[in-house]
Design a protein around this motif. Structure first.
Motif, PDB file in Angstrom:
ATOM      1  N   ARG A 154       0.776  -1.192   0.079  1.00 21.91           N
ATOM      2  CA  ARG A 154      -0.087   0.110  -0.022  1.00 21.91           C
ATOM      3  C   ARG A 154       0.694   1.083  -0.001  1.00 21.91           C
ATOM      4  NH1 ARG A 154      -4.515  -2.170   4.228  1.00 21.91           N
ATOM      5  NH2 ARG A 154      -5.789  -3.403   2.527  1.00 21.91           N
ATOM      6  N   GLU A 155       1.881   1.199   0.517  1.00 22.68           N
ATOM      7  CA  GLU A 155       2.902   2.301   0.883  1.00 22.68           C
ATOM      8  C   GLU A 155       3.481   2.656  -0.730  1.00 22.68           C
ATOM      9  OE1 GLU A 155       5.509   2.177   4.007  1.00 22.68           O
ATOM     10  OE2 GLU A 155       3.981   1.978   5.462  1.00 22.68           O
ATOM     11  N   LEU A 156       4.019   1.494  -1.291  1.00 26.92           N
ATOM     12  CA  LEU A 156       4.503   1.677  -2.525  1.00 26.92           C
ATOM     13  C   LEU A 156       3.657   2.245  -3.541  1.00 26.92           C
ATOM     14  CD1 LEU A 156       6.589  -1.656  -2.492  1.00 26.92           C
ATOM     15  CD2 LEU A 156       7.385   0.647  -2.416  1.00 26.92           C
ATOM     16  N   SER A 210       1.798  -0.138  -9.198  1.00 24.41           N
ATOM     17  CA  SER A 210       0.292   0.083  -9.720  1.00 24.41           C
ATOM     18  C   SER A 210      -0.280  -1.463  -9.252  1.00 24.41           C
ATOM     19  CB  SER A 210       0.058   0.323 -10.886  1.00 24.41           C
ATOM     20  OG  SER A 210       0.472  -0.499 -11.955  1.00 24.41           O
ATOM     21  N   ARG A 211      -1.693  -1.281  -8.869  1.00 28.53           N
ATOM     22  CA  ARG A 211      -2.430  -2.385  -8.463  1.00 28.53           C
ATOM     23  C   ARG A 211      -3.541  -2.709  -9.367  1.00 28.53           C
ATOM     24  NH1 ARG A 211      -6.853  -3.455  -4.828  1.00 28.53           N
ATOM     25  NH2 ARG A 211      -6.214  -5.475  -3.450  1.00 28.53           N
ATOM     26  N   PRO A 262     -10.422 -13.685  -5.253  1.00 27.60           N
ATOM     27  CA  PRO A 262     -10.024 -12.530  -5.782  1.00 27.60           C
ATOM     28  C   PRO A 262      -8.573 -12.603  -6.328  1.00 27.60           C
ATOM     29  CG  PRO A 262     -11.425 -12.195  -3.698  1.00 27.60           C
ATOM     30  CD  PRO A 262     -11.099 -13.742  -3.764  1.00 27.60           C
ATOM     31  N   THR A 263      -8.436 -11.880  -7.266  1.00 30.22           N
ATOM     32  CA  THR A 263      -6.860 -11.965  -7.709  1.00 30.22           C
ATOM     33  C   THR A 263      -6.337 -10.439  -7.827  1.00 30.22           C
ATOM     34  OG1 THR A 263      -7.558 -13.717  -9.200  1.00 30.22           O
ATOM     35  CG2 THR A 263      -5.572 -12.585  -9.837  1.00 30.22           C
ATOM     36  N   VAL A 264      -5.461 -10.329  -7.391  1.00 35.88           N
ATOM     37  CA  VAL A 264      -4.734  -8.840  -7.427  1.00 35.88           C
ATOM     38  C   VAL A 264      -3.551  -9.010  -8.263  1.00 35.88           C
ATOM     39  CG1 VAL A 264      -3.660  -6.748  -6.201  1.00 35.88           C
ATOM     40  CG2 VAL A 264      -5.564  -8.190  -5.298  1.00 35.88           C
ATOM     41  N   GLU A 265      -2.884  -7.971  -9.217  1.00 40.33           N
ATOM     42  CA  GLU A 265      -1.741  -8.159  -9.724  1.00 40.33           C
ATOM     43  C   GLU A 265      -1.025  -6.715  -9.521  1.00 40.33           C
ATOM     44  OE1 GLU A 265      -1.416  -7.567 -14.356  1.00 40.33           O
ATOM     45  OE2 GLU A 265      -1.722  -9.749 -13.999  1.00 40.33           O
ATOM     46  N   TYR A 266       0.299  -6.892  -9.485  1.00 40.89           N
ATOM     47  CA  TYR A 266       0.811  -5.521  -8.978  1.00 40.89           C
ATOM     48  C   TYR A 266       2.111  -5.437 -10.439  1.00 40.89           C
ATOM     49  CZ  TYR A 266      -1.026  -5.371  -4.360  1.00 40.89           C
ATOM     50  OH  TYR A 266      -1.941  -5.416  -3.203  1.00 40.89           O
ATOM     51  N   SER A 267       2.285  -4.215 -10.641  1.00 37.73           N
ATOM     52  CA  SER A 267       3.543  -3.966 -11.800  1.00 37.73           C
ATOM     53  C   SER A 267       4.061  -2.702 -11.238  1.00 37.73           C
ATOM     54  CB  SER A 267       2.665  -3.820 -13.027  1.00 37.73           C
ATOM     55  OG  SER A 267       1.911  -2.989 -12.900  1.00 37.73           O
ATOM     56  N   THR A 286       5.473   0.994 -11.918  1.00 35.70           N
ATOM     57  CA  THR A 286       5.025   2.090 -12.775  1.00 35.70           C
ATOM     58  C   THR A 286       6.516   2.580 -13.316  1.00 35.70           C
ATOM     59  OG1 THR A 286       5.525   3.786 -10.951  1.00 35.70           O
ATOM     60  CG2 THR A 286       3.480   2.830 -10.940  1.00 35.70           C
ATOM     61  N   ASN A 287       6.461   3.640 -14.261  1.00 39.71           N
ATOM     62  CA  ASN A 287       7.410   4.442 -14.784  1.00 39.71           C
ATOM     63  C   ASN A 287       8.272   4.749 -13.596  1.00 39.71           C
ATOM     64  OD1 ASN A 287       6.724   3.665 -17.334  1.00 39.71           O
ATOM     65  ND2 ASN A 287       5.667   5.617 -17.742  1.00 39.71           N
ATOM     66  N   LYS A 288       7.966   5.111 -12.567  1.00 41.23           N
ATOM     67  CA  LYS A 288       8.627   5.726 -11.499  1.00 41.23           C
ATOM     68  C   LYS A 288       9.350   4.371 -10.862  1.00 41.23           C
ATOM     69  CE  LYS A 288       8.277   8.551  -7.340  1.00 41.23           C
ATOM     70  NZ  LYS A 288       7.386   9.360  -6.452  1.00 41.23           N
ATOM     71  N   GLY A 289       8.691   3.561 -10.772  1.00 44.45           N
ATOM     72  CA  GLY A 289       9.494   2.192 -10.079  1.00 44.45           C
ATOM     73  C   GLY A 289      10.431   1.752 -10.890  1.00 44.45           C
ATOM     74  N   LYS A 290      10.362   2.031 -12.175  1.00 47.44           N
ATOM     75  CA  LYS A 290      11.263   1.317 -13.080  1.00 47.44           C
ATOM     76  C   LYS A 290      12.436   2.144 -13.189  1.00 47.44           C
ATOM     77  CE  LYS A 290       7.907  -0.899 -16.238  1.00 47.44           C
ATOM     78  NZ  LYS A 290       7.331  -0.831 -17.375  1.00 47.44           N
TER      79      LYS A 290
END
Length: 55
Positions: free
Chosen positions: A7-9, A16-17, A25-30, A32-36
């Motif tokens: 949640r903090e990230l 992004s979530r 329920p399925t959740v996918e995280y990836s 972001t451009n900032k993270g990359k």
């Protein structure tokens, strides 16, 4: 603890979530451009740590 970190990230726009309405329920995280943009810095830290462990 993991949920809190994720949640903090997400709040800091590092990841992004995406939630899917499935059962269960399925959740996918990836990243972001900032993270990359953190990847080169993290690779440098990783290389430094590897060198330190070889000493």
């Amino acid at each position: 603890m993991l949920t809190k970190c994720l949640r903090e990230l997400e709040k800091d726009k590092i990841i992004s979530r995406k939630q899917y309405n499935t059962i269960p329920p399925t959740v996918e995280y990836s990243l972001t451009n900032k993270g990359k943009s953190l990847i080169p810095a993290l690779e440098s830290v990783y290389e430094w740590a590897e060198k330190q462990m070889k000493k």
